[in-house]
Design a protein around this motif. Sequence first.
Motif, mmCIF file in Angstrom:
data_model
loop_
_atom_site.group_PDB
_atom_site.id
_atom_site.type_symbol
_atom_site.label_atom_id
_atom_site.label_comp_id
_atom_site.label_asym_id
_atom_site.label_seq_id
_atom_site.Cartn_x
_atom_site.Cartn_y
_atom_site.Cartn_z
ATOM 1 N N GLN A 25 19.894 6.609 -14.438
ATOM 2 C CA GLN A 25 19.124 6.633 -13.192
ATOM 3 C C GLN A 25 18.517 8.019 -12.993
ATOM 4 O O GLN A 25 19.179 9.037 -13.165
ATOM 5 C CB GLN A 25 20.019 6.276 -12.005
ATOM 6 C CG GLN A 25 19.253 6.074 -10.705
ATOM 7 C CD GLN A 25 20.160 5.525 -9.607
ATOM 8 O OE1 GLN A 25 21.371 5.593 -9.711
ATOM 9 N NE2 GLN A 25 19.564 4.987 -8.570
ATOM 10 N N GLU A 59 13.712 1.231 -10.839
ATOM 11 C CA GLU A 59 15.009 0.575 -10.944
ATOM 12 C C GLU A 59 14.866 -0.915 -11.212
ATOM 13 O O GLU A 59 15.780 -1.540 -11.711
ATOM 14 C CB GLU A 59 15.810 0.800 -9.665
ATOM 15 C CG GLU A 59 16.225 2.253 -9.475
ATOM 16 C CD GLU A 59 16.974 2.460 -8.171
ATOM 17 O OE1 GLU A 59 16.408 2.106 -7.116
ATOM 18 O OE2 GLU A 59 18.103 2.950 -8.212
ATOM 19 N N ASP A 76 20.337 -0.972 -12.768
ATOM 20 C CA ASP A 76 20.444 0.335 -13.409
ATOM 21 C C ASP A 76 20.568 0.116 -14.917
ATOM 22 O O ASP A 76 20.941 -0.962 -15.373
ATOM 23 C CB ASP A 76 21.682 1.079 -12.885
ATOM 24 C CG ASP A 76 21.591 2.580 -13.123
ATOM 25 O OD1 ASP A 76 20.623 3.016 -13.777
ATOM 26 O OD2 ASP A 76 22.504 3.304 -12.676
#
Length: 429
Positions: free
Chosen positions: A220, A226, A206
Amino acid sequence: MQKKRLKRPEVLSPAGTLEKLKVAVDYGADAVFVGGQAYGLRSRAGNFSMEELQEGIDYAHERGAKVYVAANMVTHEGNEIGAGQWFCQLRDMGLDAVIVSDPALIAICAAEAPGLEIHLSTQASSTNVETFEFWKEMGLTRVVLAREVSMEEIAQIRQRTDVEIEAFVHGAMCISYSGRCVLSNHMSFRDANRGGCCQSCRWKYDLYQVTEEDGRQSVQGQIPEEFSMSAVDMCMIEHIPDMIENGVDSLKIEGRMKSVHYVSTVTNCYKAAVDAYLESPEAFEAIKQDLIDECWKVAQRELSTGFYYQTPSEDEQLFGARRKIPRYKFVAEVVSFDPETMRATIRQRNVIKEGEAIECYGPGFRHFETKVEDLRDQDGLPIDRANRPMELLTIKLDRPVCPGDMIRSCQSGLINLYKDNGQSMTIRA
């Protein structure tokens, strides 16, 4: 004008287990590389015992193929103890070469196991002809190029040295320079340079925005992916002419931890590509799209050409949204075939169902699509679904197959994924 005589490159396939070694050889590999139970960089691969290695060497040699053992770890103090005896044992078994990166192991092998050919591992980061000549003076016969070398540099190196060039053409590529990773050791105390890679570059990460007012806030959902470090896989199948024309001696396929399905499919493709181009450029062009499509059937990530044609940016190199998702599943291998009844005895590997669309393929780039008909269990009883791995079954086919051929199911559904401004779009097959 006389046609330029091209040297046939070796197709070098991975073999994580004895079964995969035999499959790779059967599907056209000129050589395979394996791991022993010491000095390698794949501690979680199905590394070979000495008995398995001897059987693998014998199997390969009987079919005109070679076997190399990867001994490419970086040794720390004391790790080299016993290496000389181990190299001697490999030599006496008839092994064709060892792949080494550590100068200590190279020196030990050269001094204590004379006659055993030594290849320099990609972990040694060889990027220029001066490095090739240095290792030639040390007695090495082949250098595995650093993965960061361009096609133009390969051409220049080839013109100035007679040392054999081995280059990666397919498979997973480490995000670290020439695979020399310290991230795994830092994050999990597992040393990638001594066989313990935990693939921390493929973990999901993240990102955070830190301000005085709000402190640390996750972003996020504001970014599309990711993953932050994971490289896409390499695929040079449509550029095999460049590899051949520039004098690459060995085309290396990564994947000792990959499946039998992967090993058979990719080996089949690169062998067919080499055969076709050496026949004629027109023959290669005629099957090029089929080769590309076939490689996508076992692709686990996006595919790229790495550093061969340009320095990749984050768009070409970092793992991101998939353009294609393979809709094929390895379900069985052919054990025998009766041409009178057109029934094949198969060994199941995954769930297989009556009426399911399947593709049969085999060495020599043979493949055809059909359906599962008259599926029966090992007692000859009709069944609609088989879900016990390794069970022997029989099916009726409309074309002949051979022992060792593979069967995969062809599933319908979503096969292409694109991203447009963060929004997913889908295309149905």
